[in-house]
Design a protein around this motif. Structure first.
Motif, mmCIF file in Angstrom:
data_model
loop_
_atom_site.group_PDB
_atom_site.id
_atom_site.type_symbol
_atom_site.label_atom_id
_atom_site.label_comp_id
_atom_site.label_asym_id
_atom_site.label_seq_id
_atom_site.Cartn_x
_atom_site.Cartn_y
_atom_site.Cartn_z
ATOM 1 N N ARG A 129 80.938 -8.130 -99.405
ATOM 2 C CA ARG A 129 80.818 -7.097 -98.282
ATOM 3 C C ARG A 129 81.408 -7.461 -96.820
ATOM 4 N NH1 ARG A 129 74.915 -4.127 -98.710
ATOM 5 N NH2 ARG A 129 75.026 -2.582 -99.604
ATOM 6 N N GLY A 134 83.461 -0.318 -93.882
ATOM 7 C CA GLY A 134 82.676 0.451 -92.990
ATOM 8 C C GLY A 134 83.858 1.170 -92.432
ATOM 9 N N PHE A 168 74.736 3.978 -94.923
ATOM 10 C CA PHE A 168 73.847 2.905 -94.096
ATOM 11 C C PHE A 168 74.756 2.966 -93.217
ATOM 12 C CE2 PHE A 168 75.869 0.224 -97.141
ATOM 13 C CZ PHE A 168 76.019 -0.638 -96.960
ATOM 14 N N ARG A 169 74.067 2.466 -91.985
ATOM 15 C CA ARG A 169 75.286 2.047 -90.862
ATOM 16 C C ARG A 169 74.688 0.441 -91.171
ATOM 17 N NH1 ARG A 169 72.226 5.805 -88.381
ATOM 18 N NH2 ARG A 169 73.849 7.652 -87.754
ATOM 19 N N GLN A 170 76.048 -0.223 -90.231
ATOM 20 C CA GLN A 170 76.658 -1.256 -89.642
ATOM 21 C C GLN A 170 76.060 -2.387 -88.526
ATOM 22 O OE1 GLN A 170 79.334 -0.819 -93.341
ATOM 23 N NE2 GLN A 170 80.647 -2.202 -92.287
ATOM 24 N N TRP A 345 77.970 -7.159 -89.213
ATOM 25 C CA TRP A 345 76.965 -6.683 -90.210
ATOM 26 C C TRP A 345 75.545 -6.758 -90.571
ATOM 27 C CZ3 TRP A 345 75.877 -5.115 -94.594
ATOM 28 C CH2 TRP A 345 76.634 -4.106 -95.365
ATOM 29 N N PRO A 347 73.023 -4.442 -90.757
ATOM 30 C CA PRO A 347 72.757 -2.803 -91.892
ATOM 31 C C PRO A 347 71.615 -2.525 -90.843
ATOM 32 C CG PRO A 347 71.930 -4.928 -94.063
ATOM 33 C CD PRO A 347 72.602 -5.759 -92.394
ATOM 34 N N ASP A 348 71.677 -1.726 -90.638
ATOM 35 C CA ASP A 348 70.116 -0.326 -89.805
ATOM 36 C C ASP A 348 68.992 -0.376 -90.349
ATOM 37 O OD1 ASP A 348 70.996 1.495 -91.993
ATOM 38 O OD2 ASP A 348 70.906 3.131 -90.412
ATOM 39 N N THR A 370 79.200 3.416 -93.275
ATOM 40 C CA THR A 370 78.695 3.352 -95.300
ATOM 41 C C THR A 370 78.707 4.526 -95.823
ATOM 42 O OG1 THR A 370 78.674 1.251 -94.875
ATOM 43 C CG2 THR A 370 78.794 2.104 -96.816
#
Length: 387
Positions: A129, A134, A168-170, A345, A347-348, A370
Protein backbone atom coordinates in the motif's frame (compact mmCIF):
# COMPACT_ATOMS: atom_id res chain seq x y z
CA UNK A 1 -12.26 7.09 -35.81
CA UNK A 2 -12.99 4.51 -33.11
CA UNK A 3 -11.20 3.81 -29.86
CA UNK A 4 -9.03 0.71 -29.78
CA UNK A 5 -7.81 -0.93 -26.60
CA UNK A 6 -4.88 -3.32 -26.68
CA UNK A 7 -2.80 -5.26 -24.19
CA UNK A 8 0.74 -4.15 -23.43
CA UNK A 9 2.77 -7.02 -24.87
CA UNK A 10 5.78 -5.37 -26.52
CA UNK A 11 8.56 -2.93 -25.67
CA UNK A 12 6.87 -0.32 -27.85
CA UNK A 13 3.61 -0.74 -25.94
CA UNK A 14 5.45 -0.52 -22.62
CA UNK A 15 7.08 2.74 -23.69
CA UNK A 16 3.67 4.12 -24.65
CA UNK A 17 2.31 3.04 -21.27
CA UNK A 18 5.10 4.81 -19.37
CA UNK A 19 5.41 7.90 -21.54
CA UNK A 20 1.68 8.65 -21.62
CA UNK A 21 1.94 10.19 -18.16
CA UNK A 22 4.40 12.77 -19.48
CA UNK A 23 1.94 13.62 -22.26
CA UNK A 24 -1.10 14.06 -20.05
CA UNK A 25 0.71 16.13 -17.41
CA UNK A 26 2.57 18.33 -19.88
CA UNK A 27 2.56 21.85 -18.52
CA UNK A 28 1.39 20.79 -15.02
CA UNK A 29 3.31 22.94 -12.52
CA UNK A 30 3.32 20.50 -9.61
CA UNK A 31 3.52 17.07 -11.25
CA UNK A 32 6.84 15.24 -10.87
CA UNK A 33 7.56 12.48 -13.34
CA UNK A 34 8.02 9.11 -11.60
CA UNK A 35 11.21 7.23 -12.33
CA UNK A 36 10.57 5.09 -15.40
CA UNK A 37 12.29 2.13 -13.75
CA UNK A 38 9.99 2.29 -10.72
CA UNK A 39 6.90 1.98 -12.90
CA UNK A 40 8.48 -0.66 -15.12
CA UNK A 41 9.72 -2.75 -12.17
CA UNK A 42 6.18 -3.06 -10.84
CA UNK A 43 5.38 -5.30 -13.80
CA UNK A 44 8.44 -7.57 -13.60
CA UNK A 45 8.37 -10.81 -11.57
CA UNK A 46 12.05 -10.45 -10.69
CA UNK A 47 11.50 -7.06 -9.02
CA UNK A 48 7.96 -7.39 -7.62
CA UNK A 49 7.21 -10.13 -5.07
CA UNK A 50 3.46 -9.66 -5.69
CA UNK A 51 3.89 -12.04 -8.64
CA UNK A 52 4.43 -14.92 -6.19
CA UNK A 53 0.71 -14.90 -5.40
CA UNK A 54 -0.68 -12.80 -8.21
CA UNK A 55 -0.91 -11.82 -11.83
CA UNK A 56 -1.17 -8.55 -13.74
CA UNK A 57 -2.15 -7.30 -17.18
CA UNK A 58 -1.91 -3.84 -18.76
CA UNK A 59 -3.69 -2.02 -21.56
CA UNK A 60 -3.52 1.21 -23.50
CA UNK A 61 -6.38 2.82 -25.39
CA UNK A 62 -5.72 4.68 -28.64
CA UNK A 63 -7.68 6.67 -31.19
CA UNK A 64 -6.22 7.53 -34.57
CA UNK A 65 -2.76 6.51 -33.33
CA UNK A 66 -2.92 8.77 -30.27
CA UNK A 67 -2.86 7.27 -26.77
CA UNK A 68 -5.90 8.33 -24.73
CA UNK A 69 -5.35 6.33 -21.58
CA UNK A 70 -3.85 3.37 -19.75
CA UNK A 71 -4.72 0.95 -16.95
CA UNK A 72 -3.44 -2.18 -15.21
CA UNK A 73 -5.53 -4.93 -13.57
CA UNK A 74 -4.17 -7.43 -11.07
CA UNK A 75 -4.86 -9.70 -8.16
CA UNK A 76 -2.97 -11.16 -5.22
CA UNK A 77 -4.31 -14.29 -3.58
CA UNK A 78 -5.09 -13.48 0.06
CA UNK A 79 -7.13 -14.95 2.87
CA UNK A 80 -10.43 -13.08 3.03
CA UNK A 81 -12.96 -12.81 5.83
CA UNK A 82 -15.75 -12.44 3.27
CA UNK A 83 -16.89 -14.33 0.20
CA UNK A 84 -16.00 -11.31 -1.95
CA UNK A 85 -12.89 -11.92 -4.03
CA UNK A 86 -11.34 -8.49 -4.59
CA UNK A 87 -8.85 -7.69 -7.32
CA UNK A 88 -7.49 -4.30 -8.24
CA UNK A 89 -6.83 -1.79 -10.96
CA UNK A 90 -4.27 0.98 -11.00
CA UNK A 91 -1.71 3.03 -12.92
CA UNK A 92 -4.76 4.70 -14.42
CA UNK A 93 -4.23 7.77 -16.56
CA UNK A 94 -6.80 9.06 -19.05
CA UNK A 95 -7.94 12.05 -21.02
CA UNK A 96 -11.14 13.71 -19.82
CA UNK A 97 -13.42 11.35 -21.71
CA UNK A 98 -15.84 9.10 -19.81
CA UNK A 99 -16.23 6.77 -22.80
CA UNK A 100 -12.48 6.11 -22.87
CA UNK A 101 -12.37 5.67 -19.08
CA UNK A 102 -15.30 3.27 -19.16
CA UNK A 103 -13.59 1.13 -21.79
CA UNK A 104 -10.46 0.96 -19.61
CA UNK A 105 -12.49 0.06 -16.51
CA UNK A 106 -14.60 -2.49 -18.42
CA UNK A 107 -11.47 -4.19 -19.76
CA UNK A 108 -9.95 -4.44 -16.26
CA UNK A 109 -13.26 -5.76 -14.90
CA UNK A 110 -13.67 -8.43 -17.59
CA UNK A 111 -10.09 -9.60 -17.07
CA UNK A 112 -10.69 -9.97 -13.32
CA UNK A 113 -13.99 -11.79 -13.90
CA UNK A 114 -12.07 -14.22 -16.09
CA UNK A 115 -9.72 -14.86 -13.17
CA UNK A 116 -12.58 -15.62 -10.82
CA UNK A 117 -12.87 -12.24 -9.07
CA UNK A 118 -16.06 -10.35 -8.34
CA UNK A 119 -14.87 -6.94 -7.13
CA UNK A 120 -12.22 -4.38 -8.01
CA UNK A 121 -10.45 -1.77 -5.86
CA UNK A 122 -8.80 1.19 -7.49
CA UNK A 123 -6.67 3.00 -8.15
CA UNK A 124 -4.29 0.81 -6.15
CA UNK A 125 -0.87 -0.79 -6.49
CA UNK A 126 0.12 -4.27 -7.58
CA UNK A 127 2.00 -4.72 -4.32
CA UNK A 128 2.20 -2.95 -0.98
CA UNK A 129 0.00 0.00 0.00
CA UNK A 130 2.91 2.40 0.44
CA UNK A 131 3.18 3.01 -3.33
CA UNK A 132 0.89 4.20 -6.15
CA UNK A 133 -2.30 4.09 -4.10
CA UNK A 134 -5.44 6.22 -4.27
CA UNK A 135 -7.08 8.85 -6.47
CA UNK A 136 -5.99 12.38 -5.59
CA UNK A 137 -9.01 14.59 -4.84
CA UNK A 138 -7.34 17.36 -2.81
CA UNK A 139 -3.83 18.81 -2.93
CA UNK A 140 -3.21 19.38 -6.63
CA UNK A 141 -1.12 22.45 -5.71
CA UNK A 142 1.35 20.27 -3.75
CA UNK A 143 4.08 18.22 -5.39
CA UNK A 144 3.56 14.45 -5.12
CA UNK A 145 5.90 12.51 -2.88
CA UNK A 146 8.07 9.69 -4.18
CA UNK A 147 6.01 6.82 -5.60
CA UNK A 148 2.72 8.50 -4.64
CA UNK A 149 -0.10 9.15 -7.09
CA UNK A 150 -0.73 12.57 -8.53
CA UNK A 151 -3.74 12.91 -10.84
CA UNK A 152 -6.05 15.14 -12.84
CA UNK A 153 -8.93 16.88 -11.08
CA UNK A 154 -11.47 15.11 -13.28
CA UNK A 155 -10.27 11.60 -12.33
CA UNK A 156 -12.63 11.57 -9.35
CA UNK A 157 -15.56 12.02 -11.71
CA UNK A 158 -14.30 9.34 -14.10
CA UNK A 159 -14.17 6.79 -11.27
CA UNK A 160 -17.42 7.77 -9.58
CA UNK A 161 -19.44 8.19 -12.78
CA UNK A 162 -18.40 4.66 -13.77
CA UNK A 163 -19.81 3.40 -10.46
CA UNK A 164 -16.87 3.14 -8.07
CA UNK A 165 -17.80 3.78 -4.43
CA UNK A 166 -15.59 5.23 -1.70
CA UNK A 167 -13.91 2.56 0.46
CA UNK A 168 -11.69 4.86 2.55
CA UNK A 169 -9.73 8.08 2.36
CA UNK A 170 -5.96 8.48 2.72
CA UNK A 171 -4.89 11.69 4.40
CA UNK A 172 -1.57 13.50 4.02
CA UNK A 173 -0.75 16.09 6.68
CA UNK A 174 1.76 18.94 6.31
CA UNK A 175 3.86 20.71 8.92
CA UNK A 176 6.69 23.21 9.08
CA UNK A 177 9.35 21.58 11.25
CA UNK A 178 10.00 24.77 13.22
CA UNK A 179 6.44 25.41 14.33
CA UNK A 180 5.52 24.53 17.94
CA UNK A 181 3.80 21.44 19.22
CA UNK A 182 0.44 21.64 20.93
CA UNK A 183 0.30 22.17 24.69
CA UNK A 184 -1.44 18.82 25.06
CA UNK A 185 1.32 16.93 23.25
CA UNK A 186 3.98 18.76 25.27
CA UNK A 187 2.28 17.76 28.51
CA UNK A 188 2.03 14.15 27.32
CA UNK A 189 5.73 14.17 26.50
CA UNK A 190 6.66 15.46 29.95
CA UNK A 191 4.59 12.71 31.55
CA UNK A 192 6.51 9.98 29.70
CA UNK A 193 9.88 11.59 30.30
CA UNK A 194 9.28 11.54 34.07
CA UNK A 195 9.39 7.76 33.82
CA UNK A 196 13.11 7.03 33.53
CA UNK A 197 12.41 3.57 32.14
CA UNK A 198 11.59 5.24 28.82
CA UNK A 199 14.40 6.26 26.50
CA UNK A 200 14.47 7.56 22.93
CA UNK A 201 17.20 7.14 20.34
CA UNK A 202 17.92 7.36 16.64
CA UNK A 203 18.77 4.44 14.41
CA UNK A 204 22.45 3.48 14.20
CA UNK A 205 23.60 2.13 10.85
CA UNK A 206 26.25 -0.06 12.44
CA UNK A 207 23.49 -1.86 14.39
CA UNK A 208 21.04 -2.17 11.52
CA UNK A 209 20.02 -5.78 12.25
CA UNK A 210 18.94 -4.85 15.78
CA UNK A 211 16.81 -1.93 14.63
CA UNK A 212 15.21 -3.97 11.85
CA UNK A 213 14.14 -6.57 14.44
CA UNK A 214 12.87 -3.83 16.76
CA UNK A 215 10.96 -2.22 13.89
CA UNK A 216 9.31 -5.55 13.00
CA UNK A 217 8.24 -6.18 16.59
CA UNK A 218 6.78 -2.70 17.07
CA UNK A 219 5.05 -2.72 13.68
CA UNK A 220 3.32 -6.03 14.30
CA UNK A 221 2.25 -5.08 17.83
CA UNK A 222 1.00 -1.62 16.81
CA UNK A 223 -0.29 -2.05 13.26
CA UNK A 224 -1.09 -5.64 12.29
CA UNK A 225 -4.50 -5.51 14.00
CA UNK A 226 -5.61 -2.59 11.80
CA UNK A 227 -8.10 -3.33 8.98
CA UNK A 228 -6.34 -4.61 5.88
CA UNK A 229 -2.83 -4.50 7.41
CA UNK A 230 -0.95 -7.80 7.20
CA UNK A 231 1.64 -8.97 9.71
CA UNK A 232 5.16 -7.93 8.68
CA UNK A 233 7.79 -10.62 8.23
CA UNK A 234 11.38 -9.97 9.32
CA UNK A 235 12.50 -10.61 5.73
CA UNK A 236 10.12 -7.91 4.49
CA UNK A 237 11.43 -5.41 7.05
CA UNK A 238 15.02 -6.20 6.04
CA UNK A 239 14.15 -5.57 2.40
CA UNK A 240 12.47 -2.25 3.28
CA UNK A 241 15.52 -0.99 5.15
CA UNK A 242 17.84 -2.28 2.44
CA UNK A 243 15.87 -0.25 -0.11
CA UNK A 244 16.03 3.00 1.87
CA UNK A 245 19.63 2.51 3.06
CA UNK A 246 21.21 4.66 0.29
CA UNK A 247 19.15 7.70 1.33
CA UNK A 248 18.75 6.91 5.00
CA UNK A 249 19.33 9.77 7.44
CA UNK A 250 19.84 8.26 10.89
CA UNK A 251 18.74 11.42 12.67
CA UNK A 252 15.16 11.21 11.40
CA UNK A 253 14.52 7.55 12.30
CA UNK A 254 13.54 7.41 15.96
CA UNK A 255 12.77 4.53 18.34
CA UNK A 256 11.23 4.48 21.81
CA UNK A 257 12.16 1.87 24.43
CA UNK A 258 10.87 0.90 27.84
CA UNK A 259 14.07 -0.30 29.46
CA UNK A 260 15.36 -2.40 26.54
CA UNK A 261 11.96 -3.35 25.14
CA UNK A 262 11.10 -1.59 21.82
CA UNK A 263 7.71 0.12 22.18
CA UNK A 264 7.46 2.78 19.47
CA UNK A 265 8.92 4.35 16.36
CA UNK A 266 8.69 7.41 14.14
CA UNK A 267 10.29 6.56 10.79
CA UNK A 268 11.01 9.34 8.29
CA UNK A 269 13.17 9.61 5.19
CA UNK A 270 14.24 12.47 2.92
CA UNK A 271 11.51 13.15 0.36
CA UNK A 272 13.32 11.92 -2.74
CA UNK A 273 11.00 13.48 -5.29
CA UNK A 274 12.66 16.77 -4.31
CA UNK A 275 15.77 15.22 -5.89
CA UNK A 276 14.20 13.12 -8.65
CA UNK A 277 12.22 16.03 -10.09
CA UNK A 278 15.49 17.09 -11.74
CA UNK A 279 15.83 13.76 -13.62
CA UNK A 280 12.74 13.64 -15.91
CA UNK A 281 12.20 10.00 -14.96
CA UNK A 282 15.66 8.79 -16.04
CA UNK A 283 17.91 7.23 -13.39
CA UNK A 284 20.73 6.52 -15.87
CA UNK A 285 24.36 7.44 -15.24
CA UNK A 286 23.60 11.14 -15.72
CA UNK A 287 20.58 10.81 -13.44
CA UNK A 288 22.70 9.17 -10.74
CA UNK A 289 25.24 11.99 -10.92
CA UNK A 290 22.44 14.54 -10.61
CA UNK A 291 20.99 12.61 -7.67
CA UNK A 292 24.32 12.63 -5.82
CA UNK A 293 24.79 16.33 -6.52
CA UNK A 294 21.34 17.42 -5.34
CA UNK A 295 21.27 15.05 -2.34
CA UNK A 296 24.81 15.27 -0.98
CA UNK A 297 26.35 18.51 -2.30
CA UNK A 298 23.57 21.01 -2.95
CA UNK A 299 21.35 19.41 -0.26
CA UNK A 300 18.26 20.25 -2.31
CA UNK A 301 16.00 18.09 -0.17
CA UNK A 302 14.33 20.30 2.45
CA UNK A 303 11.34 18.02 2.95
CA UNK A 304 11.12 14.83 4.98
CA UNK A 305 8.28 12.36 4.77
CA UNK A 306 6.99 10.39 7.73
CA UNK A 307 6.67 6.81 6.57
CA UNK A 308 5.17 5.21 9.65
CA UNK A 309 4.49 6.02 13.29
CA UNK A 310 3.40 3.55 15.95
CA UNK A 311 3.23 2.85 19.67
CA UNK A 312 2.53 -0.67 20.91
CA UNK A 313 -0.90 -0.91 22.61
CA UNK A 314 0.54 -1.66 26.08
CA UNK A 315 2.29 1.73 26.13
CA UNK A 316 -0.38 3.86 24.47
CA UNK A 317 -1.94 6.57 26.62
CA UNK A 318 1.28 7.09 28.61
CA UNK A 319 2.65 10.03 26.65
CA UNK A 320 5.18 7.97 24.71
CA UNK A 321 3.94 9.34 21.40
CA UNK A 322 4.48 12.92 22.56
CA UNK A 323 7.92 12.20 24.00
CA UNK A 324 9.01 10.43 20.83
CA UNK A 325 7.87 13.33 18.66
CA UNK A 326 9.43 15.91 20.96
CA UNK A 327 12.79 14.10 21.01
CA UNK A 328 12.90 13.88 17.22
CA UNK A 329 11.72 17.47 16.78
CA UNK A 330 14.51 18.94 18.91
CA UNK A 331 17.17 17.20 16.80
CA UNK A 332 15.49 18.11 13.51
CA UNK A 333 15.10 21.77 14.44
CA UNK A 334 18.59 22.24 15.81
CA UNK A 335 20.81 20.14 13.56
CA UNK A 336 19.17 19.35 10.22
CA UNK A 337 18.24 21.14 7.00
CA UNK A 338 14.62 19.98 6.76
CA UNK A 339 11.99 22.72 6.78
CA UNK A 340 8.91 20.64 5.95
CA UNK A 341 7.38 17.37 7.10
CA UNK A 342 4.64 15.41 5.37
CA UNK A 343 2.82 12.58 7.13
CA UNK A 344 1.78 10.25 4.32
CA UNK A 345 -0.86 7.59 4.02
CA UNK A 346 -2.91 7.99 7.17
CA UNK A 347 -6.23 6.21 6.49
CA UNK A 348 -9.35 7.91 7.76
CA UNK A 349 -10.22 4.81 9.79
CA UNK A 350 -7.06 5.17 11.91
CA UNK A 351 -8.48 7.66 14.40
CA UNK A 352 -5.61 7.24 16.88
CA UNK A 353 -3.01 8.28 14.31
CA UNK A 354 -5.13 11.22 13.18
CA UNK A 355 -5.32 12.44 16.78
CA UNK A 356 -1.54 12.26 17.09
CA UNK A 357 -1.12 14.18 13.83
CA UNK A 358 -3.50 16.89 15.02
CA UNK A 359 -1.54 17.26 18.28
CA UNK A 360 1.62 17.87 16.24
CA UNK A 361 -0.37 20.81 14.83
CA UNK A 362 -0.35 19.75 11.21
CA UNK A 363 -2.70 20.86 8.48
CA UNK A 364 -4.47 18.63 6.00
CA UNK A 365 -2.73 18.90 2.64
CA UNK A 366 -3.82 16.00 0.43
CA UNK A 367 -6.67 13.52 0.24
CA UNK A 368 -6.65 10.37 -1.87
CA UNK A 369 -9.70 8.15 -2.35
CA UNK A 370 -9.54 4.38 -2.50
CA UNK A 371 -12.59 3.09 -4.35
CA UNK A 372 -14.30 -0.27 -4.73
CA UNK A 373 -16.49 -1.53 -7.57
CA UNK A 374 -18.55 -4.67 -6.94
CA UNK A 375 -19.35 -6.42 -10.20
CA UNK A 376 -22.73 -7.48 -8.84
CA UNK A 377 -24.24 -4.00 -8.55
CA UNK A 378 -26.75 -5.25 -5.96
CA UNK A 379 -23.95 -5.79 -3.41
CA UNK A 380 -23.29 -2.53 -1.53
CA UNK A 381 -19.75 -1.27 -0.87
CA UNK A 382 -19.15 -0.99 2.85
CA UNK A 383 -16.78 1.73 4.01
CA UNK A 384 -13.77 0.57 6.04
CA UNK A 385 -14.04 2.00 9.54
CA UNK A 386 -11.95 1.78 12.68
CA UNK A 387 -12.43 -1.22 14.96
Amino acid sequence: MFMKISAVDSKLDENKFINFAADIYKGEEYWIRPLDKDVSNTFKPETNKAFKKGEVSRWIIEEDGKVLGRIAAFYQKKNSKTDLKVGGCGFFECVNNQKAANLLFDTAKEWLIGKGYNSMDGPINFGERDKWWGCLVKGFQIEPNYQQNYGKKYYQNLFEDYGFKLLFRQLTFLKKTRTPLSERLTEKAKRAMRDHNYNFRTLEKNKMDKYVKDFTKIYNDAWSNMPGVAKLKLSQAKLLFEQIKPILDEKILWFAYHKDDPVGFFISIPEMNQIFKHLNGKLNIIGKIKTFYHLKIKKSCKKMVGLVFGIVPKHQGKGVDGALIMASRETIQEKLQYTDLELNWIPDFNKAMIRVAEQVQVKLGKIHHTYRYNFDRKIPVERITSK
